[in-house]
Design a protein around this motif. Structure first.
Motif, PDB file in Angstrom:
ATOM      1  N   LEU A  61      32.875   3.034 -10.234  1.00 48.96           N
ATOM      2  CA  LEU A  61      32.225   2.072  -9.601  1.00 48.96           C
ATOM      3  C   LEU A  61      32.249   0.736  -9.755  1.00 48.96           C
ATOM      4  O   LEU A  61      32.374  -0.484  -9.217  1.00 48.96           O
ATOM      5  CB  LEU A  61      30.484   2.251  -9.780  1.00 48.96           C
ATOM      6  N   VAL A  62      31.892   0.194 -11.282  1.00 45.09           N
ATOM      7  CA  VAL A  62      32.332  -0.568 -12.196  1.00 45.09           C
ATOM      8  C   VAL A  62      34.034  -1.482 -10.908  1.00 45.09           C
ATOM      9  O   VAL A  62      33.620  -2.268 -10.750  1.00 45.09           O
ATOM     10  CB  VAL A  62      32.199  -1.348 -13.643  1.00 45.09           C
ATOM     11  N   ALA A  63      34.644  -0.581 -11.009  1.00 44.30           N
ATOM     12  CA  ALA A  63      35.913  -0.872 -11.340  1.00 44.30           C
ATOM     13  C   ALA A  63      35.832  -0.801  -9.528  1.00 44.30           C
ATOM     14  O   ALA A  63      37.313  -1.993  -8.977  1.00 44.30           O
ATOM     15  CB  ALA A  63      37.493   0.290 -11.507  1.00 44.30           C
ATOM     16  N   VAL A  64      35.129  -0.260  -8.556  1.00 43.21           N
ATOM     17  CA  VAL A  64      35.621  -0.270  -7.444  1.00 43.21           C
ATOM     18  C   VAL A  64      34.681  -1.890  -6.938  1.00 43.21           C
ATOM     19  O   VAL A  64      35.149  -2.503  -6.172  1.00 43.21           O
ATOM     20  CB  VAL A  64      34.611   0.621  -6.546  1.00 43.21           C
ATOM     21  N   LEU A  65      33.854  -2.299  -7.259  1.00 41.32           N
ATOM     22  CA  LEU A  65      32.575  -3.415  -7.730  1.00 41.32           C
ATOM     23  C   LEU A  65      34.204  -4.506  -7.537  1.00 41.32           C
ATOM     24  O   LEU A  65      33.866  -5.219  -6.934  1.00 41.32           O
ATOM     25  CB  LEU A  65      31.338  -3.212  -8.475  1.00 41.32           C
ATOM     26  N   GLY A  66      34.293  -4.447  -8.919  1.00 44.06           N
ATOM     27  CA  GLY A  66      35.505  -5.475  -8.954  1.00 44.06           C
ATOM     28  C   GLY A  66      36.437  -5.434  -7.870  1.00 44.06           C
ATOM     29  O   GLY A  66      36.707  -6.650  -7.517  1.00 44.06           O
TER      30      GLY A  66
ATOM     31  N   SER B  37      36.050   1.375 -23.988  1.00 44.95           N
ATOM     32  CA  SER B  37      35.278   1.261 -25.455  1.00 44.95           C
ATOM     33  C   SER B  37      34.193   1.844 -25.725  1.00 44.95           C
ATOM     34  O   SER B  37      33.646   1.691 -26.683  1.00 44.95           O
ATOM     35  CB  SER B  37      35.276  -0.283 -26.089  1.00 44.95           C
ATOM     36  N   TRP B  38      33.026   1.896 -24.911  1.00 43.10           N
ATOM     37  CA  TRP B  38      32.381   2.506 -24.889  1.00 43.10           C
ATOM     38  C   TRP B  38      32.214   3.680 -24.095  1.00 43.10           C
ATOM     39  O   TRP B  38      30.992   4.783 -24.433  1.00 43.10           O
ATOM     40  CB  TRP B  38      31.642   1.467 -23.822  1.00 43.10           C
ATOM     41  N   GLY B  39      33.174   4.201 -24.022  1.00 39.33           N
ATOM     42  CA  GLY B  39      32.504   5.884 -23.742  1.00 39.33           C
ATOM     43  C   GLY B  39      31.962   5.912 -22.965  1.00 39.33           C
ATOM     44  O   GLY B  39      31.486   7.220 -22.264  1.00 39.33           O
ATOM     45  N   ALA B  40      31.439   4.806 -21.969  1.00 37.12           N
ATOM     46  CA  ALA B  40      30.512   5.154 -20.647  1.00 37.12           C
ATOM     47  C   ALA B  40      31.488   6.804 -19.632  1.00 37.12           C
ATOM     48  O   ALA B  40      32.351   6.922 -19.674  1.00 37.12           O
ATOM     49  CB  ALA B  40      30.840   4.525 -19.864  1.00 37.12           C
ATOM     50  N   PRO B  41      30.361   7.133 -18.892  1.00 35.12           N
ATOM     51  CA  PRO B  41      30.267   8.565 -18.103  1.00 35.12           C
ATOM     52  C   PRO B  41      32.425   8.001 -16.769  1.00 35.12           C
ATOM     53  O   PRO B  41      31.849   5.910 -16.805  1.00 35.12           O
ATOM     54  CB  PRO B  41      29.947   9.146 -17.333  1.00 35.12           C
ATOM     55  N   LEU B  42      33.095   8.509 -16.335  1.00 34.61           N
ATOM     56  CA  LEU B  42      34.396   8.224 -15.780  1.00 34.61           C
ATOM     57  C   LEU B  42      33.262   7.493 -14.361  1.00 34.61           C
ATOM     58  O   LEU B  42      34.083   6.886 -14.312  1.00 34.61           O
ATOM     59  CB  LEU B  42      35.285  10.074 -15.597  1.00 34.61           C
TER      60      LEU B  42
ATOM     61  N   TYR C  42      34.022  -7.657 -13.363  1.00 34.81           N
ATOM     62  CA  TYR C  42      34.351  -5.984 -13.435  1.00 34.81           C
ATOM     63  C   TYR C  42      34.790  -5.638 -13.819  1.00 34.81           C
ATOM     64  O   TYR C  42      35.217  -4.026 -14.330  1.00 34.81           O
ATOM     65  CB  TYR C  42      33.647  -5.764 -11.732  1.00 34.81           C
ATOM     66  N   LEU C  43      36.035  -5.721 -13.649  1.00 37.61           N
ATOM     67  CA  LEU C  43      37.358  -5.108 -13.790  1.00 37.61           C
ATOM     68  C   LEU C  43      37.416  -4.986 -14.755  1.00 37.61           C
ATOM     69  O   LEU C  43      37.745  -3.734 -15.660  1.00 37.61           O
ATOM     70  CB  LEU C  43      38.592  -5.653 -12.894  1.00 37.61           C
ATOM     71  N   VAL C  44      36.874  -6.072 -15.697  1.00 40.30           N
ATOM     72  CA  VAL C  44      38.102  -6.207 -17.674  1.00 40.30           C
ATOM     73  C   VAL C  44      36.091  -5.203 -18.128  1.00 40.30           C
ATOM     74  O   VAL C  44      36.602  -4.209 -18.970  1.00 40.30           O
ATOM     75  CB  VAL C  44      36.850  -7.996 -17.971  1.00 40.30           C
ATOM     76  N   LEU C  45      35.267  -4.956 -17.520  1.00 40.28           N
ATOM     77  CA  LEU C  45      33.684  -4.340 -17.840  1.00 40.28           C
ATOM     78  C   LEU C  45      33.875  -2.870 -17.589  1.00 40.28           C
ATOM     79  O   LEU C  45      33.929  -1.978 -17.969  1.00 40.28           O
ATOM     80  CB  LEU C  45      32.799  -4.912 -16.839  1.00 40.28           C
TER      81      LEU C  45
END
Length: 250
Positions: free
Chosen positions: A50-55, A40-45, A30-33
């Motif tokens: 959210l992904v970092a918190v899950l990691g 790399s993907w320009g996803a919204p902050l 999750y942290l890598v994502l």
């Protein structure tokens, strides 16, 4: 001077050793994502957050699991044994590498303690009678402990009322069938002497044990072990069940 370690000397492996590694691996993924999403993907902050918190949550869960197995359960059992009246004969069900067997022998210097197990390495890494005996030797209690191979759902090698204290630490829930768990409770109760105590420290099936023991006439106290025995989080908490058998005082 530093307080002595609650963990006895020796090697005790890990409970379900693959679990904390799995949680840690998922957390790292999750942290890598999260890193890819922002660079790399320009996803919204908010997505990256959210992904970092899950990691981080998965990493924390793995750390809590590791702490419960490596440290927490030893602290809880040391404190629990201090509360109990001194027994003369003790049976530890699902003893594994002998941690509770050994701590009981240390807590009660006049007690003889027997550990019984099927020695399944999936439940605890490195399980074997030789490992348990080696731990007992290094702690100086080998003369008052013995380890036997046996199935806690059927204990014909032990007569009824043979033990003043019966313990089971994170063991009975490993029996897959409700009938098997009920048999284990019945056998623990059978070999317990009048006035003796059955002490179970376990996770997901404690409500079952309560029902069975009440039907057997046990006087029960139940409480939570606290965060030190969270197996990844409060959703996998440990409870302590103490059942007193009616009869003469132990």
């Amino acid at each position: 001077m530093a307080a002595p370690s609650p963990r006895p000397a020796g090697s005790y492996g890990m409970d379900a050793s693959w679990v904390p590694w799995l949680w840690a691996a998922i957390g790292i993924v999750y942290l890598v994502l999260a890193g890819f999403s922002v660079f790399s993907w320009g996803a919204p902050l908010w997505v990256t957050f959210l992904v970092a918190v899950l990691g981080l949550a998965f990493l924390a869960g793995g750390a809590l699991f590791w702490n419960a197995s490596a440290h927490g359960k030893f602290l809880v059992w040391r404190e629990l044994l201090d509360e109990l009246p001194a027994p003369a004969r003790v049976l530890d069900l699902g003893c594994g590498r002998g941690a509770v067997t050994i701590m009981t022998a240390e807590a009660f210097p006049r007690a003889d303690v027997t550990g019984v197990d099927l020695w399944r390495s999936i439940d605890q890494s490195g399980n074997s009678p030789a490992a348990a005996e080696a731990n007992a030797t290094v702690n100086g209690v080998s003369g008052r402990t013995r380890f036997v191979t046996g199935d806690m759902t059927a204990l014909p090698q032990f007569d009824g009322g043979s033990f003043d204290l019966v313990t089971a630490s994170l063991a009975i829930h490993n029996i897959h069938s409700p009938l098997g768990r009920r048999s284990a409770i019945g056998e623990a109760w059978r070999v317990l002497s009048p006035g003796g105590r059955l002490v179970i420290v376990d996770i997901s099936k404690v409500d079952e044990y309560i029902v069975h023991l009440r039907a057997l006439g046990a006087a029960l106290t139940v409480r939570r072990a606290g965060w030190r025995m969270w197996w990844s989080g409060p959703w996998m908490a440990t409870r302590i069940l103490i059942a007193a058998k009616p009869g003469a005082s132990s």
